[in-house]
Design a protein around this motif. Sequence first.
Motif, PDB file in Angstrom:
ATOM      1  N   LYS A  92      -0.716  -7.671 -14.040  1.00 15.06           N
ATOM      2  CA  LYS A  92      -1.890  -8.509 -13.792  1.00 15.06           C
ATOM      3  C   LYS A  92      -2.994  -8.254 -14.822  1.00 15.06           C
ATOM      4  O   LYS A  92      -3.645  -9.180 -15.279  1.00 15.06           O
ATOM      5  CB  LYS A  92      -2.409  -8.226 -12.378  1.00 15.06           C
ATOM      6  N   SER A  93      -3.142  -6.983 -15.224  1.00 11.50           N
ATOM      7  CA  SER A  93      -4.184  -6.664 -16.211  1.00 11.50           C
ATOM      8  C   SER A  93      -3.818  -7.139 -17.618  1.00 11.50           C
ATOM      9  O   SER A  93      -4.692  -7.414 -18.430  1.00 11.50           O
ATOM     10  CB  SER A  93      -4.471  -5.164 -16.217  1.00 11.50           C
ATOM     11  N   ASP A 153       4.075   1.428  -1.250  1.00 12.22           N
ATOM     12  CA  ASP A 153       4.921   1.476  -2.447  1.00 12.22           C
ATOM     13  C   ASP A 153       4.035   1.565  -3.692  1.00 12.22           C
ATOM     14  O   ASP A 153       3.693   0.567  -4.317  1.00 12.22           O
ATOM     15  CB  ASP A 153       5.814   0.241  -2.505  1.00 12.22           C
ATOM     16  N   LYS A 154       3.673   2.781  -4.043  1.00 10.14           N
ATOM     17  CA  LYS A 154       2.738   3.025  -5.155  1.00 10.14           C
ATOM     18  C   LYS A 154       3.289   2.530  -6.489  1.00 10.14           C
ATOM     19  O   LYS A 154       2.558   1.960  -7.288  1.00 10.14           O
ATOM     20  CB  LYS A 154       2.413   4.512  -5.239  1.00 10.14           C
ATOM     21  N   GLU A 155       4.589   2.697  -6.717  1.00  7.42           N
ATOM     22  CA  GLU A 155       5.194   2.269  -7.978  1.00  7.42           C
ATOM     23  C   GLU A 155       5.080   0.747  -8.136  1.00  7.42           C
ATOM     24  O   GLU A 155       4.714   0.249  -9.199  1.00  7.42           O
ATOM     25  CB  GLU A 155       6.656   2.703  -8.065  1.00  7.42           C
ATOM     26  N   LYS A 164       2.916  -1.273  -6.660  1.00  9.52           N
ATOM     27  CA  LYS A 164       1.491  -1.618  -6.822  1.00  9.52           C
ATOM     28  C   LYS A 164       1.025  -1.331  -8.237  1.00  9.52           C
ATOM     29  O   LYS A 164       0.326  -2.152  -8.840  1.00  9.52           O
ATOM     30  CB  LYS A 164       0.648  -0.838  -5.815  1.00  9.52           C
ATOM     31  N   GLN A 165       1.408  -0.199  -8.797  1.00 12.48           N
ATOM     32  CA  GLN A 165       1.009   0.143 -10.169  1.00 12.48           C
ATOM     33  C   GLN A 165       1.582  -0.861 -11.172  1.00 12.48           C
ATOM     34  O   GLN A 165       0.878  -1.310 -12.078  1.00 12.48           O
ATOM     35  CB  GLN A 165       1.477   1.552 -10.531  1.00 12.48           C
ATOM     36  N   GLN A 166       2.844  -1.201 -11.006  1.00 12.28           N
ATOM     37  CA  GLN A 166       3.483  -2.171 -11.905  1.00 12.28           C
ATOM     38  C   GLN A 166       2.802  -3.538 -11.789  1.00 12.28           C
ATOM     39  O   GLN A 166       2.544  -4.198 -12.788  1.00 12.28           O
ATOM     40  CB  GLN A 166       4.977  -2.314 -11.600  1.00 12.28           C
ATOM     41  N   LYS A 195       0.823  -1.213   0.000  1.00 18.61           N
ATOM     42  CA  LYS A 195       0.000   0.000   0.000  1.00 18.61           C
ATOM     43  C   LYS A 195       0.856   1.262   0.000  1.00 18.61           C
ATOM     44  O   LYS A 195       0.452   2.281  -0.554  1.00 18.61           O
ATOM     45  CB  LYS A 195      -0.955  -0.004   1.190  1.00 18.61           C
ATOM     46  N   ASP A 255      -0.280  -4.194 -10.773  1.00 21.10           N
ATOM     47  CA  ASP A 255      -1.615  -4.109 -11.363  1.00 21.10           C
ATOM     48  C   ASP A 255      -1.550  -4.109 -12.882  1.00 21.10           C
ATOM     49  O   ASP A 255      -2.394  -4.698 -13.558  1.00 21.10           O
ATOM     50  CB  ASP A 255      -2.356  -2.869 -10.849  1.00 21.10           C
ATOM     51  N   ARG A 256      -0.542  -3.441 -13.437  1.00 28.24           N
ATOM     52  CA  ARG A 256      -0.361  -3.395 -14.896  1.00 28.24           C
ATOM     53  C   ARG A 256      -0.076  -4.800 -15.445  1.00 28.24           C
ATOM     54  O   ARG A 256      -0.692  -5.239 -16.414  1.00 28.24           O
ATOM     55  CB  ARG A 256       0.784  -2.437 -15.253  1.00 28.24           C
TER      56      ARG A 256
END
Length: 156
Positions: free
Chosen positions: A151-152, A140-142, A144-146, A138, A148-149
């Motif tokens: 995973k999508s 480490d935004k970078e 989490k974004q990576q 939660k 999620d990317r």
Amino acid sequence: KDLNLAYRIKVQRYAGEEKKIAEDIQLGLVVGTKNFAKYIKNKFIPECPDEEIPQQRTTNEEYNITGLLNSASMIIGCDVEVFKKAGRISQKDKMNRDLLVYLLWKTGAFSNKEIGSCLGMSYSGVSRRVGIRIKNIKKDKEFKQQFDRIKSLIKM
């Protein structure tokens, strides 16, 4: 997983509670022949698995560790061989490796030993990296974004 099972058995014994098959199924524990496991899966596990229960996801999907690793490493633009060969890796490579570790772990389909052998790590190293990432995801935004990317872009 083994500790959770052992704890559950101990608590049930202490409480005088009988074991229920539904609990084992929820935890992904079906013992028997492939035909029996298939029967149990079809009868008790929902077609739309609960995302919070990795064992349910893996009973509905088959994962290929090499294919998943290759696809994910291509998306983030890293070379898995670097992780296997290098004694020390850069911070960027460490984040990429952790992304791959976390992704494979999150499927619930592979043991820490399997994940580690693909990435040149010990099973305890995998466990340690996953624990760190769970604790900090939660913040480490970078990362989490990576994650999620990836995973999508990969069917998970």
